[in-house]
Design a protein around this motif. Structure first.
Motif, PDB file in Angstrom:
ATOM      1  N   VAL A 467      40.445  50.539  40.050  1.00 58.02           N
ATOM      2  CA  VAL A 467      40.359  49.903  38.731  1.00 58.02           C
ATOM      3  C   VAL A 467      41.174  48.603  38.717  1.00 58.02           C
ATOM      4  CG1 VAL A 467      39.780  51.976  37.400  1.00 58.02           C
ATOM      5  CG2 VAL A 467      42.177  51.458  37.835  1.00 58.02           C
ATOM      6  N   THR A 468      41.198  47.960  39.860  1.00 53.31           N
ATOM      7  CA  THR A 468      41.976  46.719  39.996  1.00 53.31           C
ATOM      8  C   THR A 468      41.467  45.651  39.034  1.00 53.31           C
ATOM      9  OG1 THR A 468      42.366  47.220  42.290  1.00 53.31           O
ATOM     10  CG2 THR A 468      42.604  44.926  41.665  1.00 53.31           C
ATOM     11  N   VAL A 469      40.158  45.404  39.089  1.00 48.55           N
ATOM     12  CA  VAL A 469      39.593  44.321  38.296  1.00 48.55           C
ATOM     13  C   VAL A 469      39.588  44.710  36.827  1.00 48.55           C
ATOM     14  CG1 VAL A 469      37.546  42.886  37.955  1.00 48.55           C
ATOM     15  CG2 VAL A 469      38.216  43.581  40.271  1.00 48.55           C
ATOM     16  N   SER A 470      39.233  45.968  36.533  1.00 44.15           N
ATOM     17  CA  SER A 470      39.113  46.372  35.130  1.00 44.15           C
ATOM     18  C   SER A 470      40.472  46.593  34.469  1.00 44.15           C
ATOM     19  CB  SER A 470      38.235  47.612  34.988  1.00 44.15           C
ATOM     20  OG  SER A 470      38.644  48.607  35.884  1.00 44.15           O
ATOM     21  N   THR A 471      41.564  46.489  35.206  1.00 46.69           N
ATOM     22  CA  THR A 471      42.882  46.522  34.561  1.00 46.69           C
ATOM     23  C   THR A 471      43.552  45.146  34.633  1.00 46.69           C
ATOM     24  OG1 THR A 471      43.848  47.357  36.617  1.00 46.69           O
ATOM     25  CG2 THR A 471      43.320  48.996  34.936  1.00 46.69           C
ATOM     26  N   ASN A 472      42.745  44.124  34.890  1.00 45.67           N
ATOM     27  CA  ASN A 472      43.197  42.725  34.880  1.00 45.67           C
ATOM     28  C   ASN A 472      44.142  42.336  36.023  1.00 45.67           C
ATOM     29  OD1 ASN A 472      41.851  42.846  32.326  1.00 45.67           O
ATOM     30  ND2 ASN A 472      42.939  40.956  31.756  1.00 45.67           N
ATOM     31  N   LEU A 473      44.000  43.026  37.147  1.00 48.36           N
ATOM     32  CA  LEU A 473      44.795  42.623  38.307  1.00 48.36           C
ATOM     33  C   LEU A 473      44.062  41.580  39.171  1.00 48.36           C
ATOM     34  CD1 LEU A 473      46.514  45.786  39.849  1.00 48.36           C
ATOM     35  CD2 LEU A 473      47.600  43.692  39.045  1.00 48.36           C
ATOM     36  N   GLY A 474      42.831  41.251  38.760  1.00 43.98           N
ATOM     37  CA  GLY A 474      41.983  40.386  39.586  1.00 43.98           C
ATOM     38  C   GLY A 474      42.626  39.055  39.950  1.00 43.98           C
ATOM     39  N   GLY A 475      43.262  38.404  38.975  1.00 42.92           N
ATOM     40  CA  GLY A 475      43.866  37.090  39.227  1.00 42.92           C
ATOM     41  C   GLY A 475      44.961  37.184  40.280  1.00 42.92           C
ATOM     42  N   TRP A 476      45.803  38.185  40.141  1.00 39.18           N
ATOM     43  CA  TRP A 476      46.886  38.410  41.113  1.00 39.18           C
ATOM     44  C   TRP A 476      46.302  38.612  42.516  1.00 39.18           C
ATOM     45  CZ3 TRP A 476      51.968  38.806  42.459  1.00 39.18           C
ATOM     46  CH2 TRP A 476      52.298  39.651  43.511  1.00 39.18           C
ATOM     47  N   VAL A 477      45.266  39.451  42.590  1.00 39.28           N
ATOM     48  CA  VAL A 477      44.692  39.785  43.898  1.00 39.28           C
ATOM     49  C   VAL A 477      44.036  38.547  44.513  1.00 39.28           C
ATOM     50  CG1 VAL A 477      42.940  41.192  45.078  1.00 39.28           C
ATOM     51  CG2 VAL A 477      44.397  42.219  43.336  1.00 39.28           C
ATOM     52  N   ASN A 478      43.387  37.733  43.698  1.00 41.07           N
ATOM     53  CA  ASN A 478      42.771  36.517  44.234  1.00 41.07           C
ATOM     54  C   ASN A 478      43.806  35.614  44.902  1.00 41.07           C
ATOM     55  OD1 ASN A 478      40.144  37.020  43.704  1.00 41.07           O
ATOM     56  ND2 ASN A 478      40.061  35.869  41.778  1.00 41.07           N
ATOM     57  N   ARG A 479      44.991  35.563  44.304  1.00 36.87           N
ATOM     58  CA  ARG A 479      46.019  34.680  44.872  1.00 36.87           C
ATOM     59  C   ARG A 479      46.780  35.327  46.019  1.00 36.87           C
ATOM     60  NH1 ARG A 479      47.561  30.182  41.553  1.00 36.87           N
ATOM     61  NH2 ARG A 479      46.748  30.341  39.436  1.00 36.87           N
ATOM     62  N   ARG A 480      47.049  36.612  45.885  1.00 37.14           N
ATOM     63  CA  ARG A 480      47.958  37.232  46.867  1.00 37.14           C
ATOM     64  C   ARG A 480      47.235  38.082  47.918  1.00 37.14           C
ATOM     65  NH1 ARG A 480      53.602  35.825  47.101  1.00 37.14           N
ATOM     66  NH2 ARG A 480      53.781  34.385  45.344  1.00 37.14           N
TER      67      ARG A 480
END
Ligand code: TPP
Ligand code: MG
Length: 808
Positions: A467-480
């Motif tokens: 549930v990475t994307v659906s809990t709004n972690l997407g931006g962090w993951v894109n960068r890191r």
């Protein structure tokens, strides 16, 4: 499907089909050393049994409650643990011990000088050695607490992934080589589904350096386990890319198998049902003879064996399983030199060496006073010398001391690290794009941190069960980036199939993507949050999950907290505010979990500025030593709210962290306050505005952490003080004032405020399962909207009128 990441080296052992029978040792341990180790195993057995006996029969029992302890479960692991701790494991290895072998663990640490006699004498007593190994309560260097079966097993696998994570990022202290993560597993622990969930995750992450040593005594608590279970275990593990080493027969039996009639005896043993084998172990020599004799028609070779062995020797021979054979074990353990995950299935006997060996009811069995006397005599222990480390051994004390002093495991002064404190920069409040939900705010805060150039950002590791994307972690993951020990391409990106989400994996990634199993999330958070003491590396683990599914992994969450692991749990969305998703996705009881869970500070902010303050505090809290520090649970929401746009003064910050502050201060002698927590803020505000005309001076209290507020109140109460934060806040209200509390969660979360304030309370919240709808419908149906607040105030007036009319 084959794992593209794995470069599997097929070993000779694996090629043997049913796992390996380690007949040909790679390392031949010195026989003299083996003899001392065998003597020490006897000493460990004695101490473990005596510890339990002492607790039950010798130490005064003040309350009549059974003390207990597990002599049979302990006996089962004695040889394996002696072999491992006194010869095989190194200081950098980390071990989870089967809970019921706790006495064996403490006895070994005692022999190694890491445990005191006083603690052993107080086994299972206050301040003494713990019933089940505990990181936080024991003082003898426990790596992983255990107790709830299955969890200790699985956390070693997660911890191996964490070790890989820090090692590949070159974060391990320079002089710290990577170790093995070892679990000593009761065979019934494999009934726990979480073990297999972890195995899958391990396969996905190409886990290395894990050993699971299964104490295959074929008994659980109630009974003898299903026959030939090892076949299943063997194939499951192999499917997951593990090496399986079956340690079935000891050296003596292997020798007899090679001699006259040996093949028949082996066949008899190979086909002997678990229950029969256990029963015969219990019956002893005559029992074996009678049964074997009966089967000589089918297995004529057995005649020769029976002729050569009298009853006593026959009994000993038939019990010569590899799990109790020091030579066989050391051959096997030392034979593994690579980092392939390895499962040892070690055949053992529950209660080995004790009068109830093999008996199906022996789990909680304790030796009687008479049995203990006999056992003591056979162990050569004189009266009063029960705790002596050397009596009863057939090796001079000097030799034993020399061996113990040179044990590899204790060749490092301390195995526990103190990771240095990471500086925490201010966490800015995300702005723009209003209205904003706390979940969006969380995503933006992490996104900003991902862009920041600071140590904190480099040490954050996020993880989520699908549930990475659906809990709004997407931006962090894109960068890191996503972590994997091998570099794996982002196929969608390479094929130019547009996606806002980058999914390339590499050792530098800072996000650990997990499958849906929430148990794995909490086990992973537990493992990540122990990176400081176990690997000397400070990490800031942040795990995201849908709030209701906390319940799915609750035991693992509790387990992580029990070990004082440090992490931030972001649970979002939550409550019936997740309206269209319906009852299966709407959480009700999680605020109460947040309040009751030790080691976890629960916050439920309504606004994003509150969230920024809480997150900044959380990064400090994760690093604070016990008992001040701990983990943090943020119950967030997807409901967009207009943000207050205010200055974060010091007192506002303090209120947010302590758990409450006045949005609208009550005027003196006010008779009403509306108290809200979380995403329901707007309803509370609306009701407040509507009530102001009728009840001027009504206060509006924001609760950001029912948990911390409650803890602060109790803390003061215990000291006879009325100066807690909440009492100070509520003091201006008139003595007969009323509180209406409201949140999207169980009303008991805030109803205690009535007692803290010594005022009447009308608690609103959700008590019944939710359903689909929009927030307007659901807030109305579940009576947590502005109208419900007005109704509650009206109801209180009726109540008061009734009370005046009927004073009794
Ligand atoms: C989650 C959980 N459920 C139940 C128990 C109670 N319990 C303790 S030991 C045990 C059986 C253990 O059998 P096994 O793992 O084979 O260990 P053995 O005693 O045979 O060595 C059970 C059911 C527990 N400790 N944890
Ligand atoms: Mg068992």
């Amino acid at each position: 499907m084959t794992n593209p990441m794995r470069t599997k080296t097929s070993t000779k052992l694996e090629a043997e089909g049913q796992g390996s029978r380690l007949d040909s040792p790679k390392v031949c341990p010195d026989p003299a050393r083996i003899r001392i180790l065998e003597e020490l195993a006897d000493k460990v057995l004695w101490l473990a049994c005596w510890m339990i006996h002492h607790a039950n029969h010798i130490r005064p029992n003040r309350d009549g409650v059974k003390v207990g302890g597990h002599q049979a479960s302990s006996a089962s692991l004695v040889t394996l643990m002696t072999a491992l701790y006194l010869d095989v494991v190194r200081p950098q290895d980390r071990i989870a011990v089967k809970p019921h072998a706790s006495p064996v663990y403490h006895a070994i640490q005692y022999l190694l000088g890491k445990q005191t006699r006083a603690k052993l004498e107080r086994f299972r007593a206050f301040g003494g050695a713990q019933s089940y190994p505990s990181r936080t309560k024991d003082t003898d260097d426990v790596d992983f607490s255990t107790g709830s079966v299955g969890l200790g097993v699985a956390i070693t696998l997660m911890s191996a992934i964490v070790q890989e994570f820090v090692q590949l990022k070159r974060l391990l202290p320079r002089d710290q080589p990577p170790g093995r993560l070892i679990a000593l597993v009761g065979d019934a622990e494999l009934d726990e589904g979480n073990v297999f969930e972890a195995l899958f995750e391990g396969w996905k992450h190409d886990v290395r350096n894990v050993w699971w040593v299964i104490d295959y005594n074929r008994q659980s608590l109630d009974s003898v386990v299903t026959d030939r279970l090892f076949d299943r275990i063997d194939s499951v593990f192999k499917t997951m890319g593990w090496r399986v080493v079956v340690l079935k027969y000891g050296k003596k039996l292997q020798e007899v198998f090679k001699g006259h009639g040996g093949t028949d005896l082996q066949e008899w043993l190979d086909t002997c049902p678990n229950s029969l084998y256990s029963a015969l172990v219990y019956k002893g020599g005559p029992g074996w003879r009678e049964h074997l004799q009966r089967d000589t028609k089918r297995y004529p070779g057995i005649h020769h064996v029976l002729k050569e062995f009298d009853d006593t020797r026959l009994h000993r021979l038939m019990m010569n399983l590899a799990g109790h054979d020091m030579t066989a074990l050391l051959d096997a353990f030392h034979g593994i030199q690579d980092d392939q995950p390895t499962c040892f299935i070690a055949y053992t006997i529950k209660g080995h060496g004790l009068p109830f060996a093999g008996h199906k009811d022996n789990h909680a069995g304790l030796m009687t006073l008479e049995q203990m006397e006999t056992f003591k005599r056979t162990m050569g222990i004189a009266e009063g010398e029960e705790w002596n480390k050397f009596t009863g051994l057939n090796v001079p004390a000097g030799e034993i001391e020399r061996l113990l002093a040179a044990v590899p495991f204790v060749q490092q002064e301390s195995r526990t690290f103190e990771a240095s404190v990471v500086a925490i920069p201010p966490v800015p409040v995300p702005t723009g794009g209003e209205p904003m939900s706390t979940q969006q705010g969380f995503g933006r805060i992490l996104n900003d941190l991902a862009a920041a150039n600071c140590e904190l950002a480099d040490r954050i590791v996020t993880t989520s069960p699908d549930v990475t994307v659906s809990t709004n972690l997407g931006g962090w993951v894109n960068r890191r980036g996503v972590f994997h020990r091998n570099k794996l391409a982002d196929v969608f990106k390479d094929e130019r199939a547009l996606s806002p989400q980058r999914w390339a994996m590499s050792p530098s990634g800072q996000h650990l993507e997990l499958g849906i199993a929430e148990h794995n999330l909490f086990l992973m958070l537990g493992a990540l949050g122990l990176a400081a003491p176990l690997f000397g590396v400070r990490l800031f683990p942040i795990g995201t999950v849908y709030d209701p599914f906390i319940c799915r992994g609750l035991d693992a969450l509790n387990y992580a907290c029990y070990q004082d692991s440090r992490f931030i749990l972001v649970a979002t969305p939550s409550g019936i505010t997740l309206a269209p998703e319906g009852g299966a996705h709407q959480s009700i009881n999680t605020p109460l979990i947040g309040m009751a869970q030790d080691g976890l500070a629960y916050f439920e902010p309504a606004y994003v500025d509150e969230l920024a303050v809480i997150m900044e505090w959380a990064f400090h809290h994760l690093q604070a030593p016990p008992p001040q520090g701990g983990s943090v649970y943020l119950r967030l929401s997807t409901r967009p709210l207009r943000q207050p746009g205010r200055e974060l003064t010091d007192s506002l910050r303090e209120g947010i962290i302590t758990g409450a502050y006045w949005r609208v201060r009550p005027t003196s002698r006010t008779g009403l306050a509306i108290v809200y927590c979380g995403a329901i803020a707007e309803e509370a505000q609306k009701a407040h505005a509507m009530l102001l005309d009728d009840i001027p001076g009504t206060g509006l209290l924001a609760i950001t952490s029912p948990d911390r507020l409650h803890a602060d109140w109790l803390h003061h109460k215990r000291r006879g003080s009325v100066n807690s934060h909440v009492e100070r806040l509520l003091a201006p209200l008139s003595p007969d004032a009323m509180l209406v509390t409201i949140l999207d969660g169980h009303p008991a979360t805030l109803s205690w405020l009535g007692s803290a304030a010594r005022r009447r309370v009308q608690p609103l919240g959700v008590e019944r399962f939710g359903q689909s709808g929009d927030t307007l419908d659901l807030y109305r149906a579940y009576e947590i909207d502005a109208e419900a607040v007005l109704d509650a105030v009206a109801m209180a007036s009726v109540e008061e009128a009734n009370a005046v009319a009927n004073p009794n």
